[in-house]
Design an enzyme around this catalytic site. Sequence first.
Site, PDB file in Angstrom:
ATOM      1  N   SER A 141       0.858  -1.200   0.000  1.00 52.03           N
ATOM      2  CA  SER A 141       0.000   0.000   0.000  1.00 52.03           C
ATOM      3  C   SER A 141       0.883   1.235   0.000  1.00 52.03           C
ATOM      4  O   SER A 141       2.048   1.172   0.424  1.00 52.03           O
ATOM      5  CB  SER A 141      -0.857   0.008   1.271  1.00 52.03           C
ATOM      6  OG  SER A 141      -1.550   1.233   1.376  1.00 52.03           O
ATOM      7  N   TYR A 154      -3.207  -0.188  10.239  1.00 52.75           N
ATOM      8  CA  TYR A 154      -2.946  -0.477   8.817  1.00 52.75           C
ATOM      9  C   TYR A 154      -1.483  -0.216   8.480  1.00 52.75           C
ATOM     10  O   TYR A 154      -0.813  -1.056   7.878  1.00 52.75           O
ATOM     11  CB  TYR A 154      -3.879   0.385   7.956  1.00 52.75           C
ATOM     12  CG  TYR A 154      -3.953  -0.040   6.510  1.00 52.75           C
ATOM     13  CD1 TYR A 154      -4.461  -1.289   6.154  1.00 52.75           C
ATOM     14  CD2 TYR A 154      -3.526   0.810   5.490  1.00 52.75           C
ATOM     15  CE1 TYR A 154      -4.534  -1.684   4.820  1.00 52.75           C
ATOM     16  CE2 TYR A 154      -3.600   0.424   4.157  1.00 52.75           C
ATOM     17  CZ  TYR A 154      -4.104  -0.824   3.827  1.00 52.75           C
ATOM     18  OH  TYR A 154      -4.177  -1.207   2.506  1.00 52.75           O
TER      19      TYR A 154
END
Length: 239
Positions: A141, A154
């Site tokens: 990501s 995250y």
Amino acid sequence: MTLPLAGTRAVVTGASRGIGEAVARGLAGAGASVALVARSREALDRVASSLGGLGRAVPCDLLDASEVDRAIDSVVTALGGPPRILVNNAGVFPFAPLHVLTADAFAAAMTVNVVVPFRFVRAFLGSMIEAKEGHVVTIGSVADRVAFPENGAYAASKFGARALHEVLRAETRGTGVRSTLVSPGPVDTAMWNEINRGARTDLPTRSQMLGPQDVAGAVLFALTQPASVNIDELRLSRT
Ligand code: NJP
């Protein structure tokens, strides 16, 4: 014309929808047989049955360690041998400031986003090294390098997943086994459905995001390079 991945065994985690589904479709389109791992049996069966006989559904809750062990065995059985392509894609995105984020949500993100990828690597890497071929793709990501607010769990997990990829790359250099980190910016998938935007005006709208097929295209690009070429990392963002 021979398809570039004809006869190759692949496994994709989180293949019931979104990026994982698009990657599975790309793999099957390139001729690979694909084991599809996720919880939603119905969605997996739907995706598997649309892959022209190349898809195999392997239902599994990745939060349950014994289910993961069973799924790893089922992948080998379903494919008729150990996979030569592993796409660690399943992920969760708990979105909350640190003082609100629960410890359970933090732990679940660490499990799905980094511990489970390690478990799949651990299960299949040995046979790849022995065969002197194989490819592990990690879906990272933008948040595996950049810290954003409300991304505590995250970012911690995706920075970890990137580290795992980098160690894997260091350990397999010269063995014939390849590894690639594909790190997109925001992608228009169900991952955003539960996000409470609150007062945040900086978050992208759906039309400002990449599509799942864009990420799948990057994954397929890495997987179809000549065997002597390793694409270490691809970072994607919307034009
Ligand atoms: O997300 P989504 P994406 N056990 O929610 C599965 C990264 N990424 O496709 O179990 C088993 O549509 C879930 O299946 P199910 C992101 O971090 C995204 O966008 O049936 N499976 C589903 O198939 C992730 O690594 C964006 O609910 C579990 C899949 O995971 C990857 O892209 C941006 C599970 C999630 O599909 C795919 O995400 C970025 C469990 N316990 C990186 N929990 C983005 N979308 O903006 C989840 O930079 N799954």
